[in-house]
Design a protein around this motif. Structure first.
Motif, PDB file in Angstrom:
ATOM      1  N   LEU A  60       0.833  -1.196   0.000  1.00  0.00           N
ATOM      2  CA  LEU A  60       0.000   0.000   0.000  1.00  0.00           C
ATOM      3  C   LEU A  60       0.868   1.246   0.000  1.00  0.00           C
ATOM      4  O   LEU A  60       2.030   1.227   0.424  1.00  0.00           O
ATOM      5  N   GLY A  61       0.289   2.342  -0.471  1.00  0.00           N
ATOM      6  CA  GLY A  61       0.960   3.625  -0.386  1.00  0.00           C
ATOM      7  C   GLY A  61       0.852   4.204   1.014  1.00  0.00           C
ATOM      8  O   GLY A  61       0.280   3.604   1.928  1.00  0.00           O
ATOM      9  N   ALA A  62       1.390   5.416   1.181  1.00  0.00           N
ATOM     10  CA  ALA A  62       1.408   6.037   2.506  1.00  0.00           C
ATOM     11  C   ALA A  62       0.001   6.255   3.043  1.00  0.00           C
ATOM     12  O   ALA A  62      -0.277   5.976   4.213  1.00  0.00           O
ATOM     13  N   SER A  63      -0.907   6.747   2.201  1.00  0.00           N
ATOM     14  CA  SER A  63      -2.280   6.978   2.666  1.00  0.00           C
ATOM     15  C   SER A  63      -2.981   5.677   3.003  1.00  0.00           C
ATOM     16  O   SER A  63      -3.745   5.599   3.976  1.00  0.00           O
ATOM     17  N   GLY A  64      -2.733   4.628   2.215  1.00  0.00           N
ATOM     18  CA  GLY A  64      -3.336   3.331   2.511  1.00  0.00           C
ATOM     19  C   GLY A  64      -2.850   2.770   3.830  1.00  0.00           C
ATOM     20  O   GLY A  64      -3.639   2.234   4.627  1.00  0.00           O
ATOM     21  N   ILE A  65      -1.549   2.874   4.100  1.00  0.00           N
ATOM     22  CA  ILE A  65      -0.996   2.396   5.376  1.00  0.00           C
ATOM     23  C   ILE A  65      -1.563   3.205   6.532  1.00  0.00           C
ATOM     24  O   ILE A  65      -1.962   2.648   7.567  1.00  0.00           O
ATOM     25  N   LEU A  66      -1.615   4.503   6.352  1.00  0.00           N
ATOM     26  CA  LEU A  66      -2.132   5.379   7.409  1.00  0.00           C
ATOM     27  C   LEU A  66      -3.572   5.041   7.758  1.00  0.00           C
ATOM     28  O   LEU A  66      -3.928   4.862   8.932  1.00  0.00           O
ATOM     29  N   ASN A  67      -4.440   4.923   6.760  1.00  0.00           N
ATOM     30  CA  ASN A  67      -5.856   4.713   7.011  1.00  0.00           C
ATOM     31  C   ASN A  67      -6.173   3.301   7.466  1.00  0.00           C
ATOM     32  O   ASN A  67      -7.025   3.096   8.333  1.00  0.00           O
ATOM     33  N   SER A  68      -5.501   2.305   6.888  1.00  0.00           N
ATOM     34  CA  SER A  68      -5.774   0.924   7.294  1.00  0.00           C
ATOM     35  C   SER A  68      -5.330   0.655   8.731  1.00  0.00           C
ATOM     36  O   SER A  68      -5.891  -0.209   9.402  1.00  0.00           O
ATOM     37  N   THR A  69      -4.348   1.419   9.215  1.00  0.00           N
ATOM     38  CA  THR A  69      -3.858   1.227  10.584  1.00  0.00           C
ATOM     39  C   THR A  69      -4.630   2.054  11.604  1.00  0.00           C
ATOM     40  O   THR A  69      -5.032   1.548  12.651  1.00  0.00           O
ATOM     41  N   LEU A  70      -4.860   3.333  11.291  1.00  0.00           N
ATOM     42  CA  LEU A  70      -5.460   4.239  12.269  1.00  0.00           C
ATOM     43  C   LEU A  70      -6.970   4.387  12.109  1.00  0.00           C
ATOM     44  O   LEU A  70      -7.661   4.688  13.087  1.00  0.00           O
ATOM     45  N   PHE A  71      -7.489   4.193  10.892  1.00  0.00           N
ATOM     46  CA  PHE A  71      -8.932   4.363  10.656  1.00  0.00           C
ATOM     47  C   PHE A  71      -9.481   3.151   9.894  1.00  0.00           C
ATOM     48  O   PHE A  71      -9.962   3.276   8.766  1.00  0.00           O
ATOM     49  N   PRO A  72      -9.410   1.951  10.467  1.00  0.00           N
ATOM     50  CA  PRO A  72      -9.793   0.744   9.708  1.00  0.00           C
ATOM     51  C   PRO A  72     -11.260   0.734   9.285  1.00  0.00           C
ATOM     52  O   PRO A  72     -11.571   0.290   8.171  1.00  0.00           O
ATOM     53  N   LEU A  73     -12.167   1.207  10.116  1.00  0.00           N
ATOM     54  CA  LEU A  73     -13.583   1.190   9.750  1.00  0.00           C
ATOM     55  C   LEU A  73     -13.871   2.149   8.600  1.00  0.00           C
ATOM     56  O   LEU A  73     -14.567   1.798   7.633  1.00  0.00           O
ATOM     57  N   SER A  74     -13.338   3.347   8.701  1.00  0.00           N
ATOM     58  CA  SER A  74     -13.518   4.306   7.614  1.00  0.00           C
ATOM     59  C   SER A  74     -12.822   3.820   6.348  1.00  0.00           C
ATOM     60  O   SER A  74     -13.314   4.023   5.233  1.00  0.00           O
ATOM     61  N   TYR A  75     -11.679   3.170   6.508  1.00  0.00           N
ATOM     62  CA  TYR A  75     -10.933   2.665   5.353  1.00  0.00           C
ATOM     63  C   TYR A  75     -11.733   1.608   4.610  1.00  0.00           C
ATOM     64  O   TYR A  75     -11.795   1.611   3.380  1.00  0.00           O
ATOM     65  N   GLU A  76     -12.365   0.709   5.347  1.00  0.00           N
ATOM     66  CA  GLU A  76     -13.181  -0.326   4.709  1.00  0.00           C
ATOM     67  C   GLU A  76     -14.387   0.276   3.993  1.00  0.00           C
ATOM     68  O   GLU A  76     -14.857  -0.250   2.986  1.00  0.00           O
ATOM     69  N   ALA A  77     -14.904   1.390   4.520  1.00  0.00           N
ATOM     70  CA  ALA A  77     -16.038   2.055   3.877  1.00  0.00           C
ATOM     71  C   ALA A  77     -15.616   2.858   2.657  1.00  0.00           C
ATOM     72  O   ALA A  77     -16.469   3.306   1.892  1.00  0.00           O
ATOM     73  N   GLY A  78     -14.319   3.021   2.469  1.00  0.00           N
ATOM     74  CA  GLY A  78     -13.842   3.720   1.294  1.00  0.00           C
ATOM     75  C   GLY A  78     -13.434   5.158   1.515  1.00  0.00           C
ATOM     76  O   GLY A  78     -13.025   5.832   0.582  1.00  0.00           O
ATOM     77  N   TYR A  79     -13.545   5.664   2.728  1.00  0.00           N
ATOM     78  CA  TYR A  79     -13.167   7.045   3.004  1.00  0.00           C
ATOM     79  C   TYR A  79     -11.757   7.068   3.579  1.00  0.00           C
ATOM     80  O   TYR A  79     -11.415   6.274   4.444  1.00  0.00           O
ATOM     81  N   ALA A  80     -10.949   8.005   3.111  1.00  0.00           N
ATOM     82  CA  ALA A  80      -9.540   7.990   3.492  1.00  0.00           C
ATOM     83  C   ALA A  80      -9.019   9.405   3.657  1.00  0.00           C
ATOM     84  O   ALA A  80      -9.533  10.351   3.060  1.00  0.00           O
ATOM     85  N   PHE A  81      -7.980   9.527   4.483  1.00  0.00           N
ATOM     86  CA  PHE A  81      -7.247  10.768   4.639  1.00  0.00           C
ATOM     87  C   PHE A  81      -5.945  10.653   3.854  1.00  0.00           C
ATOM     88  O   PHE A  81      -5.323   9.598   3.823  1.00  0.00           O
ATOM     89  N   SER A  82      -5.525  11.758   3.252  1.00  0.00           N
ATOM     90  CA  SER A  82      -4.281  11.762   2.482  1.00  0.00           C
ATOM     91  C   SER A  82      -3.114  12.117   3.392  1.00  0.00           C
ATOM     92  O   SER A  82      -3.209  13.032   4.220  1.00  0.00           O
ATOM     93  N   SER A  83      -2.015  11.410   3.218  1.00  0.00           N
ATOM     94  CA  SER A  83      -0.860  11.621   4.097  1.00  0.00           C
ATOM     95  C   SER A  83      -0.164  12.947   3.825  1.00  0.00           C
ATOM     96  O   SER A  83       0.477  13.500   4.718  1.00  0.00           O
TER      97      SER A  83
END
Length: 481
Positions: free
Chosen positions: A358-381
């Motif tokens: 995963l890229g930086a944003s994917g690592i960030l969101n999958s680790t710190l915001f797993p529920l939001s990440y699964e729903a498709g919403y993400a924060f950019s690093s």
């Protein structure tokens, strides 16, 4: 007769001497007030610190920019504008509007502001070093292959081919999904790599080809004063297809067209820049409403709600960076450069390689915001957050300095010639930096290569054949660049 603008010399230092006295004195007074606790309340102190940081960055910008007049498309000017909006100005707006940015500890927000300042100063040092100029001398023979004037007929053929590729891509997406609004409806899920169709990025690339064709047509109009109606038609068609992909795609097109106008016709001044800002702001709201309507979601009608949901909500870089700096390395381990190696695996679909990094944003969101990440919403690093995620403060300082050197090299390569090829390639590189500032390296390089590859091939094809160049040399070689 083709008139080629002449590069301006460095500005005299008289005005800079005034800035060197007035601005630091004001910043020192404000900084002393912050440190002494003169401002009451944590929110007010943070806003005052943000104002101090803007006051420090502004004279630095004037010291490092390369031209006498302010060129809004020069690398440090673009970086300055983006960082100021995303970090200190965003915090000031949050204080004025009473937003909920302060669920984070004030210390974390202060670190974010200081990281923004550190990154800009490191970039400025790299940009003003002589390393960029030396690299430009070394790479100039390679870039000179893209010099020369363009043949109008060949450019028209190229633009038509790019339009056909784009329209075929639109048709294939419509055939596969049954909707022209597929990208708008899918928008939240596009940030979840495990939910993306294997053809998503290839279809996106194909659709964006029309924007590249419109840029080539814009060069014909702006440089050679030909085909205004054809250029307008291409731009409208490219704007329509860009709007079907994302809000950022259309903003990218506007940015590049204004950049071509800046270098091929006349400098973009504050008035034209203000109009560009109005267009961007209007499209952020209208494009957000279109996305809500396409996804059958509720669309607010109040002006404050529209601005909050479609404009301010996208400026989450400050709290995101604060979260990164707060959780690394205790929760989120140092990546040690792993997020930059993702580019090697980018062409491979995840359906073929499920364990693709995963890229930086994917690592960030999958680790710190797993529920939001699964729903498709993400924060950019963001660019600063990614450097910190990999190498801490050393990454911000050295990484931004290296980017400054690279930006200086590209600037000097463009300054060596005003050929349309160099101007267009330079602007694509500017867009690459803009994309990385607000995203991560993986997303930014994808967007960058989507534009760069067809641009390089197109410039080589659009140049006048060798027999025409020889004829021009006989008739008057000063027309060649």
């Amino acid at each position: 007769m083709l008139r080629v603008p002449v590069e301006h010399a460095r500005p005299p230092r008289v005005s800079l001497l005034k800035l060197a006295v007035i601005v630091p004195a004001t910043v020192a007074l404000a900084g002393a007030a912050v440190l002494s606790g003169f401002f009451q309340g944590e929110e007010t102190q943070l806003a005052a610190l943000a104002a101090v940081i803007i006051g420090v960055m502004t004279p630095c910008l004037w010291l490092v920019k390369a031209e006498a007049s302010l060129d809004f498309f020069e690398f440090p000017v673009m970086l300055y504008g983006l960082l100021v909006v995303f970090f200190p100005l965003r915090l000031i707006l949050a204080v004025l509007l009473g937003e909920e940015l302060f669920y984070l500890p004030p210390a974390a927000l202060r670190l974010s502001l200081l990281a923004c300042l550190t990154g800009f100063l490191a970039f400025a040092v790299g940009y003003r070093s002589k390393a960029g100029m030396r690299l430009a001398e070394r790479f100039n023979p390679l870039i000179s292959r893209f010099d020369g004037e363009w043949d109008v007929g060949r450019t028209n053929l190229l633009a038509l081919a790019l339009m056909i590729v784009s329209l075929i891509s639109v048709y294939l997406v419509y055939s596969a999904t049954g909707s022209l609004f597929y990208f708008l409806r899918l928008d939240p899920l596009t940030k979840n790599p495990y939910e993306i169709a294997y053809w998503y990025y290839y279809a996106t690339w194909g659709i964006k080809c029309l924007a590249v064709g419109a840029l080539f047509q814009a060069v014909i109009f702006l440089r050679y004063r030909q085909q205004p109606l054809l250029t307008a038609g291409y731009f409208l068609a490219a704007a329509l297809t860009a709007a079907l992909v994302s809000r950022g795609t259309l903003i990218m097109l506007l940015l590049l067209v204004f950049g071509l106008f800046n270098y091929l016709r006349r400098k973009v001044g504050p008035v034209l820049l203000a109009w560009l800002g109005v267009l961007v702001l209007a499209w952020l709201v209208l494009g957000g409403m279109l996305r809500y309507r396409a996804s059958l979601a509720f669309t607010p009608t109040g002006v404050s709600d529209l601005l909050r949901l479609h404009v301010l909500q996208g400026l989450d870089h400050l709290p995101t960076l604060a979260i990164v700096m707060q959780n690394v390395p205790d929760v989120l381990p140092w990546q040690r450069g792993k997020t930059f190696l993702v580019l090697l695996y980018k062409p491979i679909p995840r359906s073929v390689m499920p364990d693709k990094p995963l890229g930086a944003s994917g690592i960030l969101n999958s680790t710190l915001f797993p529920l939001s990440y699964e729903a498709g919403y993400a924060f950019s690093s963001t660019i600063i957050g990614e450097w910190y995620l990999n190498f801490s403060w050393a990454g911000i300082i050295l990484g931004m300095a290296l980017i400054g050197v690279a930006a200086s090299m590209v600037w000097h390569l463009r300054a060596k010639s005003r050929s349309p090829g160099r101007v267009l390639i330079y602007l694509v590189c500017v867009f690459g930096l803009v994309s990385w500032v607000r995203n991560d390296f993986q997303v930014a390089t994808t967007d960058f290569f989507f534009l760069l590859l067809p641009t390089l091939a197109g410039v080589l094809f659009a140049r006048r054949p060798e027999r025409y160049r020889k004829r021009l040399l006989v008739g008057g070689g000063h027309f060649l660049i």
